[in-house]
Design an enzyme around this catalytic site. Structure first.
Site, short mmCIF file in Angstrom:
data_model
loop_
_atom_site.label_atom_id
_atom_site.label_comp_id
_atom_site.label_asym_id
_atom_site.label_seq_id
_atom_site.Cartn_x
_atom_site.Cartn_y
_atom_site.Cartn_z
N HIS A 210 0.59 -1.00 0.00
CA HIS A 210 -0.40 0.52 0.25
C HIS A 210 0.55 1.37 -0.36
CE1 HIS A 210 -3.59 2.49 0.26
NE2 HIS A 210 -2.93 2.33 1.39
N CYS B 160 -4.03 2.39 -5.33
CA CYS B 160 -3.06 3.63 -4.32
C CYS B 160 -1.55 3.44 -5.15
CB CYS B 160 -2.71 2.91 -3.11
SG CYS B 160 -1.55 1.22 -3.23
N HIS C 295 -3.20 9.21 0.80
CA HIS C 295 -3.17 7.73 0.19
C HIS C 295 -5.04 7.69 -0.01
CE1 HIS C 295 -4.81 5.36 3.62
NE2 HIS C 295 -5.05 6.55 4.30
#
Length: 213
Positions: free
Chosen positions: A42, A143, A54
């Protein structure tokens, strides 16, 4: 009593280790941060003041409009279900919530990407401009696409590329073409309905896979 004191010492030591591991003084505005989450890595952009922007999938907004509940740390279950439902947003969380208990890697992509990073303030400006709901896609806009655009000006995902390459090696192989042809002939034979219309599509698919391999 002694056991309680011993446990307390271990607890305090672990807390200090966790704090030092992701100490905000290590990061600068515009840094690209990454942590392992569930089945993938991530990514986020450090905004300063212990804040990280994010893009994260989250299923909770589908079931509630309670902003205080939605703003809590996104668990792995919420994240995975959000990926499946394609529900995501670019949000700002604390370093601790972003890290989710993992150690943060800083600017690793600088060694991978051929494009030099933009100025930190420009990275933050881009990251904040995109806050809010987004059209999420695991392969085409996740992401990593978000942070790569913010820091390097190019919306790409190395994770997606590696995944697609692995799938291509499995699907577009000679073994796959053999198996497709075999199954396409064996099933009609078993069912007793072998005709040109049932066999020809399978042979065309097998040939396509063979040429792509």
């Amino acid at each position: 009593m002694f056991l309680y004191q011993l446990l307390n010492i271990f607890y305090v030591a672990s807390q200090k280790e966790e704090e030092s591991k992701n100490d905000s003084s290590r990061y600068k505005r515009g840094d690209l941060l990454e942590v392992p989450r569930t089945l993938f890595t991530h990514f986020g952009i450090y905004l300063g003041d212990n804040r990280v922007a994010h893009l994260i999938p989250d299923i909770l907004p589908v079931f509630t409009k309670n902003t205080s509940a939605i703003s809590t740390m996104v668990s792995n279950n919420r994240l995975v279900l959000g990926v499946i439902a394609k529900v995501a947003s670019v949000r700002v969380d604390s370093l601790a919530d972003f890290a989710y208990g993992s150690e943060i890697l800083v600017n690793h992509m600088d060694k991978v990407c051929s494009q030099p990073p933009l100025d930190g303030d420009e990275v933050v400006r881009r990251a904040e401009k995109l806050l809010g709901k987004v059209n999420y896609s695991l392969l085409w806009y996740n992401c990593e696409h978000y942070v790569m655009y913010c820091r390097y000006g190019m919306s790409i995902s190395y994770q997606t590329y590696q995944f697609c390459t692995a799938v291509r090696k499995i699907v577009c192989s000679r073994k796959s073409s053999y198996l497709t042809a075999l199954c396409g002939v064996a099933v009609p034979l078993y069912l007793g309905c072998v005709t040109l219309l049932t066999v020809l599509p399978t042979l065309l698919v097998s040939f396509t896979i063979w040429m792509a391999a």
